[in-house]
Design an enzyme around this catalytic site. Sequence first.
Site, PDB file in Angstrom:
ATOM      1  N   GLU A  33       0.726  -1.219   0.060  1.00  0.00           N
ATOM      2  CA  GLU A  33       0.112   0.019  -0.176  1.00  0.00           C
ATOM      3  C   GLU A  33       0.873   1.464  -0.073  1.00  0.00           C
ATOM      4  OE1 GLU A  33      -2.509   2.847  -0.278  1.00  0.00           O
ATOM      5  OE2 GLU A  33      -3.404   0.708  -0.298  1.00  0.00           O
ATOM      6  N   SER A  35       0.087   4.605   0.667  1.00  0.00           N
ATOM      7  CA  SER A  35      -0.179   5.299   1.918  1.00  0.00           C
ATOM      8  C   SER A  35      -0.549   4.790   2.997  1.00  0.00           C
ATOM      9  CB  SER A  35      -1.182   6.350   1.332  1.00  0.00           C
ATOM     10  OG  SER A  35      -1.493   7.154   2.489  1.00  0.00           O
ATOM     11  N   MET A  38      -4.313   4.978   3.708  1.00  0.00           N
ATOM     12  CA  MET A  38      -5.112   4.378   3.050  1.00  0.00           C
ATOM     13  C   MET A  38      -5.270   2.728   3.389  1.00  0.00           C
ATOM     14  SD  MET A  38      -6.633   6.294   0.896  1.00  0.00           S
ATOM     15  CE  MET A  38      -7.539   5.061  -0.136  1.00  0.00           C
ATOM     16  N   GLY A  40      -6.924  -0.142   4.639  1.00  0.00           N
ATOM     17  CA  GLY A  40      -8.322  -0.481   4.626  1.00  0.00           C
ATOM     18  C   GLY A  40      -9.019  -0.089   3.145  1.00  0.00           C
ATOM     19  N   GLY A  41      -8.213   0.734   2.633  1.00  0.00           N
ATOM     20  CA  GLY A  41      -8.875   1.040   1.108  1.00  0.00           C
ATOM     21  C   GLY A  41      -9.852   2.236   0.845  1.00  0.00           C
ATOM     22  N   THR A  42     -10.298   2.393  -0.122  1.00  0.00           N
ATOM     23  CA  THR A  42     -11.062   3.590  -0.606  1.00  0.00           C
ATOM     24  C   THR A  42     -12.081   4.097   0.296  1.00  0.00           C
ATOM     25  OG1 THR A  42     -10.088   3.599  -2.848  1.00  0.00           O
ATOM     26  CG2 THR A  42     -12.389   4.712  -2.338  1.00  0.00           C
ATOM     27  N   HIS A 441     -44.256  -4.401  11.642  1.00  0.00           N
ATOM     28  CA  HIS A 441     -44.871  -3.213  11.674  1.00  0.00           C
ATOM     29  C   HIS A 441     -44.397  -2.193  12.923  1.00  0.00           C
ATOM     30  CE1 HIS A 441     -48.050  -0.034  11.348  1.00  0.00           C
ATOM     31  NE2 HIS A 441     -48.397  -0.188  12.467  1.00  0.00           N
TER      32      HIS A 441
END
Length: 455
Positions: A33, A35, A38, A40-42, A441
């Site tokens: 990765e 950065s 980042m 864990g991702g976008t 309900h």
Amino acid sequence: MKQYDNIMIGFGKGGKTLAGALTAGGQSAAIIEQSDKMYGGTCINVACIPTKSLEHSARLSAVQGGSFEEKAERYARAVEEKRRLTSMLREKNYQKAVGAGVDVILGKASFQDKEHIAVTKPDGTTELIKGGRFFINTGARPFIPPLPGIEGNPYVYTSETLMELDTLPSHLVIIGAGYIGLEFASYYTNFGAKVTVIQDKDRFMPREDEEVAEAVLKSFEERGILLLPNASVASVDAGKDHAVVSVKTKEGTQTLTAQAVLVATGRRPNIQELQPENAGVSLTPRGAVLTDDRLRTSNPNIWAMGDVAGGLQFTYISLDDSRIVKSQILGNGERTTKNRGEIPYSVFLDPPFSRVGLTEQEAREQGHEIMTAKLPAAAVPKAQILNKQTGLLKVIVDAQSGFILGAHLFCAESHEMIQIFKLAIDAHLPYTVLRDSIYTHPTMSEAINDLLAGI
């Protein structure tokens, strides 16, 4: 030289999920990765999670009301809460990967050949790593059109950078009326900003069912969001304390001043620095990684998952991509992009819009004889309880088979309801099964009884 059975390029949903499954199966895996912001991702860092955190805070702020200054204070607190949330989830994702035996390597990756990848570390040093299999999961990045005055303009933001702005803009101009642009228009209106959306097409939400899109447009107008159709931006200049946006419309050129300009003109596959050609990986004409229905690239030992593969840009698609690849490596290989069923999606407006399957027009164009069911959201008791009477629910049914072809829900909690229609379509259930089911309900889901009873 380090060597791994599997190397994930990018810490996105697909890569991190697959890496954990492979290490659990006894194989070695690493995630590269570029950065540490980042991990864990976008989705966790710059998309789903932070935007929905702001969306939640914005809805609460709209209910509270108050002066612009009070709303601006709540906005600043919302941005700080968003930072806390993403930071916490980023650390959890890192610890989960490491705890599963996955090596996390920080640096920028580039293919050297079909078996080796170079990783340039933050200190400038480069490490060469050998892999048995590679999985490209580098996501997408915002596209910035080359408009005069836009580059380096301090008042211009993307969807990623606008969420870091601590000060609520009194006027936000959004370039682009796609789903990202519309979501941010809804958020910032609820926070108390004046919002103008510039769209280059005449029809609002052109890919959606026309009746439902008109219901969304009406709600935007009632909330004070200004939409400029058939418009284009000529330039974005920087004034002393604001942006100056020159817009060409059918009526002529007009000038808008704004404290912030959001460029929401789409996202492009994030592949430019990876040098995939060195590994024999082909790209599509739009710059995505070319894959088959099992997500394998032109190199049989390299796969691509998520946004970079050029499909629908949703984190749950990246997750399902990991299942498809996992089935080839650890399973029977039967799962493909062709048998994943219908894909639902939601646009988190206020109320949210959710869809699965065909629009009325698409169904007719495909030769279906159809029946339609429509119900105003105001007819649902739970919508009255939530004070969210705005909206329209619409379902398209094949007249001969009774199977549901599409569902379009612009109403409170539609993002939860749409899953029911996804399951019904995939299971080839006649609409009467949903019509006659018992729902608790008061819920929004019980509207399905009345909605489908209208056929």
